[in-house]
Design a protein around this motif. Structure first.
Motif, PDB file in Angstrom:
ATOM      1  N   HIS A 224       2.285 -42.520   0.004  1.00  0.00           N
ATOM      2  CA  HIS A 224       2.350 -42.596  -1.453  1.00  0.00           C
ATOM      3  C   HIS A 224       2.975 -41.351  -2.076  1.00  0.00           C
ATOM      4  N   ARG A 225       3.134 -40.280  -1.284  1.00  0.00           N
ATOM      5  CA  ARG A 225       3.605 -39.023  -1.858  1.00  0.00           C
ATOM      6  C   ARG A 225       4.859 -38.484  -1.178  1.00  0.00           C
ATOM      7  N   THR A 226       4.901 -38.519   0.152  1.00  0.00           N
ATOM      8  CA  THR A 226       5.956 -37.839   0.904  1.00  0.00           C
ATOM      9  C   THR A 226       7.156 -38.732   1.142  1.00  0.00           C
ATOM     10  N   ARG A 227       8.337 -38.193   0.883  1.00  0.00           N
ATOM     11  CA  ARG A 227       9.574 -38.915   1.148  1.00  0.00           C
ATOM     12  C   ARG A 227      10.398 -38.160   2.188  1.00  0.00           C
ATOM     13  N   LEU A 228      11.159 -38.919   2.938  1.00  0.00           N
ATOM     14  CA  LEU A 228      11.980 -38.355   4.010  1.00  0.00           C
ATOM     15  C   LEU A 228      13.448 -38.413   3.605  1.00  0.00           C
ATOM     16  N   CYS A 229      14.082 -37.248   3.607  1.00  0.00           N
ATOM     17  CA  CYS A 229      15.515 -37.148   3.325  1.00  0.00           C
ATOM     18  C   CYS A 229      16.221 -36.665   4.580  1.00  0.00           C
ATOM     19  N   VAL A 230      17.179 -37.435   5.070  1.00  0.00           N
ATOM     20  CA  VAL A 230      17.969 -37.045   6.232  1.00  0.00           C
ATOM     21  C   VAL A 230      19.309 -36.505   5.748  1.00  0.00           C
ATOM     22  N   VAL A 231      19.658 -35.312   6.234  1.00  0.00           N
ATOM     23  CA  VAL A 231      20.920 -34.675   5.855  1.00  0.00           C
ATOM     24  C   VAL A 231      21.901 -34.800   7.016  1.00  0.00           C
ATOM     25  N   ASP A 232      23.159 -35.037   6.693  1.00  0.00           N
ATOM     26  CA  ASP A 232      24.170 -35.341   7.694  1.00  0.00           C
ATOM     27  C   ASP A 232      25.394 -34.446   7.500  1.00  0.00           C
ATOM     28  N   PRO A 233      25.985 -33.943   8.577  1.00  0.00           N
ATOM     29  CA  PRO A 233      27.182 -33.107   8.450  1.00  0.00           C
ATOM     30  C   PRO A 233      28.440 -33.945   8.285  1.00  0.00           C
ATOM     31  N   GLU A 234      29.569 -33.264   8.108  1.00  0.00           N
ATOM     32  CA  GLU A 234      30.861 -33.955   8.073  1.00  0.00           C
ATOM     33  C   GLU A 234      31.148 -34.627   9.417  1.00  0.00           C
ATOM     34  N   ASN A 235      32.002 -35.639   9.380  1.00  0.00           N
ATOM     35  CA  ASN A 235      32.459 -36.356  10.580  1.00  0.00           C
ATOM     36  C   ASN A 235      31.345 -37.101  11.309  1.00  0.00           C
ATOM     37  N   SER A 236      30.217 -37.308  10.634  1.00  0.00           N
ATOM     38  CA  SER A 236      29.131 -38.085  11.221  1.00  0.00           C
ATOM     39  C   SER A 236      29.045 -39.439  10.533  1.00  0.00           C
ATOM     40  N   VAL A 237      28.667 -40.458  11.286  1.00  0.00           N
ATOM     41  CA  VAL A 237      28.641 -41.818  10.726  1.00  0.00           C
ATOM     42  C   VAL A 237      27.275 -42.211  10.178  1.00  0.00           C
ATOM     43  N   PHE A 238      26.249 -41.373  10.392  1.00  0.00           N
ATOM     44  CA  PHE A 238      24.916 -41.774   9.945  1.00  0.00           C
ATOM     45  C   PHE A 238      24.864 -41.993   8.432  1.00  0.00           C
ATOM     46  N   PHE A 239      25.494 -41.090   7.657  1.00  0.00           N
ATOM     47  CA  PHE A 239      25.464 -41.222   6.202  1.00  0.00           C
ATOM     48  C   PHE A 239      26.166 -42.492   5.726  1.00  0.00           C
ATOM     49  N   PRO A 240      27.407 -42.763   6.155  1.00  0.00           N
ATOM     50  CA  PRO A 240      28.023 -44.017   5.719  1.00  0.00           C
ATOM     51  C   PRO A 240      27.297 -45.255   6.242  1.00  0.00           C
ATOM     52  N   TYR A 241      26.720 -45.166   7.440  1.00  0.00           N
ATOM     53  CA  TYR A 241      25.958 -46.310   7.964  1.00  0.00           C
ATOM     54  C   TYR A 241      24.715 -46.568   7.118  1.00  0.00           C
ATOM     55  N   PHE A 242      24.061 -45.510   6.664  1.00  0.00           N
ATOM     56  CA  PHE A 242      22.883 -45.655   5.809  1.00  0.00           C
ATOM     57  C   PHE A 242      23.229 -46.414   4.541  1.00  0.00           C
ATOM     58  N   GLN A 243      24.455 -46.175   4.033  1.00  0.00           N
ATOM     59  CA  GLN A 243      24.887 -46.845   2.814  1.00  0.00           C
ATOM     60  C   GLN A 243      25.336 -48.277   3.058  1.00  0.00           C
ATOM     61  N   SER A 244      26.046 -48.516   4.167  1.00  0.00           N
ATOM     62  CA  SER A 244      26.657 -49.829   4.399  1.00  0.00           C
ATOM     63  C   SER A 244      25.861 -50.739   5.322  1.00  0.00           C
ATOM     64  N   ARG A 245      25.060 -50.136   6.214  1.00  0.00           N
ATOM     65  CA  ARG A 245      24.331 -50.858   7.275  1.00  0.00           C
ATOM     66  C   ARG A 245      25.291 -51.605   8.216  1.00  0.00           C
ATOM     67  N   ASP A 246      26.497 -51.082   8.329  1.00  0.00           N
ATOM     68  CA  ASP A 246      27.479 -51.681   9.237  1.00  0.00           C
ATOM     69  C   ASP A 246      27.396 -50.959  10.588  1.00  0.00           C
ATOM     70  N   PRO A 247      26.837 -51.604  11.633  1.00  0.00           N
ATOM     71  CA  PRO A 247      26.639 -50.916  12.921  1.00  0.00           C
ATOM     72  C   PRO A 247      27.931 -50.564  13.643  1.00  0.00           C
ATOM     73  N   SER A 248      29.061 -51.119  13.196  1.00  0.00           N
ATOM     74  CA  SER A 248      30.335 -50.799  13.838  1.00  0.00           C
ATOM     75  C   SER A 248      30.969 -49.532  13.268  1.00  0.00           C
ATOM     76  N   THR A 249      30.321 -48.900  12.284  1.00  0.00           N
ATOM     77  CA  THR A 249      30.848 -47.676  11.686  1.00  0.00           C
ATOM     78  C   THR A 249      31.096 -46.626  12.772  1.00  0.00           C
ATOM     79  N   ALA A 250      32.271 -46.029  12.768  1.00  0.00           N
ATOM     80  CA  ALA A 250      32.629 -45.066  13.815  1.00  0.00           C
ATOM     81  C   ALA A 250      33.565 -44.014  13.242  1.00  0.00           C
ATOM     82  N   SER A 251      33.656 -42.894  13.953  1.00  0.00           N
ATOM     83  CA  SER A 251      34.543 -41.795  13.571  1.00  0.00           C
ATOM     84  C   SER A 251      35.297 -41.335  14.808  1.00  0.00           C
ATOM     85  N   ASP A 252      36.536 -40.917  14.625  1.00  0.00           N
ATOM     86  CA  ASP A 252      37.309 -40.414  15.760  1.00  0.00           C
ATOM     87  C   ASP A 252      37.215 -38.896  15.871  1.00  0.00           C
TER      88      ASP A 252
END
Length: 367
Positions: A224-252
């Protein structure tokens, strides 16, 4: 004859008992090692400009192998032993940018097992030296090939591929057993704001964020009180995947912040237990660890900079909203491993990074 040596008359039942004895002794050794370790310290960071908003850093650099990944390595070894994947003489193989491999090499040596780390070619020399210090072998390949090469080696050697990126979130007991989430909440109990408003965590495998997010949801007083924030660096797909939920998201491209960020969506990353994500510029991460040295009097690794920059951003939002409370983040490892990169001005320049705008913001944060 050694009691573990199979004679020509050894039956399958005998062999099973010999293996059971070895596994029991291996688990005893790991638990004894854990029992010799004290919990990691929770540091209160003095930032007077944030009135009644307090930042705490869980210092995971004090584990025997120097990083947060010590917890993961212990869990992965116990998981492999209890599932029957690791036996006496099993060669252990892992794909890792360094810290997990260092910790796994430590446990492999504890159990007298051969360990091979398949690492990206860009892995810091200090990390490679540490893997070798614990008796591990380093097999360098292009970053995109670490998964397939680790699988190939494990199959070729009839070994066990630990596969941290798949098994991190299921190997760790998120319900308790003194995992990192339980430890944080226990250590916060006597603080002015004992239930954190936010926990800020970067993701490498996604296992730690999954553990923290699940533990919060397991306990109604925290959920009821604590929230979890995940921080992501550049060139990582976790942040765009969190937004899109597209499991094929990838970076070269690979992450410049070692230990966190991935070029593909890892099976261990669980977006549904995360409340929010922030993408942090690499220059901000590196600037933050240089600024943080003036606050803590010590060097921290790049992922700590990602964590703390995100935590400061959340604290400023709380301050602007007129709220009070506590924010918890992590020191993932020591900065001594990165003297030739994040603390080297020439390396930073070669990366095309300009730290000064972020350093100015950080220096002025309490003005």
């Amino acid at each position: 004859m050694n009691k573990n040596t199979l004679s020509p008359t050894t039956t399958n039942a005998d062999a099973a008992e010999i293996n059971k004895s070895w596994v029991c002794e291996a688990i005893r050794k790991i638990n004894a090692d854990y029992n010799r370790s004290s919990d990691t310290h929770l540091i209160r960071v003095e930032l007077p400009c944030f009135e009644d908003i307090t930042l705490y850093l869980k210092d995971e650099s004090t584990h025997p192998t120097g990083s947060l990944k010590h917890r993961l390595a212990r869990s992965l070894f116990l998981y492999g032993l209890c599932n029957g994947h690791i036996r006496e003489g099993t060669t252990i193989v892992e794909s890792s940018s360094g810290s997990t491999a260092i910790s796994e090499a430590y446990f492999a040596r504890l159990l007298n097992l051969r360990f091979i780390a398949v690492v990206p070619e860009t892995t810091a020399k200090e990390k490679l030296d540490k893997i070798r210090f614990y008796g591990g072998e380093c097999h360098k390949v292009p970053g995109k090939d670490i998964y397939t090469e680790a699988t190939r080696l494990a199959n070729e050697l009839n070994g066990h591929y630990m596969d941290q990126f798949t098994y991190a979130e299921r190997a760790t007991d998120w319900r308790g057993n003194n995992n990192i989430a339980e430890s944080i909440f226990q250590q916060m109990r006597k603080e002015p704001h004992p239930v954190p408003d936010w926990i800020i965590m970067s993701a490498g495998t996604g296992g730690t964020s999954a553990t923290i997010g699940r533990y919060i949801r397991l306990n109604p007083e925290y959920y009821h009180r604590t929230r979890l924030c995940v921080v992501d660096p550049e060139n990582s797909v976790f942040f765009p995947y969190f937004q899109s939920r597209d499991p094929s998201t990838a970076s070269d491209k690979g992450s410049r912040i070692e230990g966190i960020g991935r070029p593909r969506v890892e099976p261990s990353f669980q977006p549904d237990v995360i409340d929010r994500m922030l993408q942090i510029p690499d220059a901000a991460s590196i600037a933050t660890i240089r600024w943080l040295e003036s606050i803590l009097g010590r060097k921290c690794g790049g992922s700590t900079g990602t964590n703390v920059y995100g935590a400061l951003q959340v604290m400023q939002e709380m301050q602007q909203a007129g709220t009070t409370g506590s924010v918890v983040s992590l020191i993932c490892d020591s900065g001594e491993r990165y003297l030739d990169s994040y603390y080297d001005d020439q390396w930073v320049a070669r990366q095309g990074l300009d730290l000064e705008p972020f350093l100015e913001k950080l220096r002025n944060i309490c003005d």
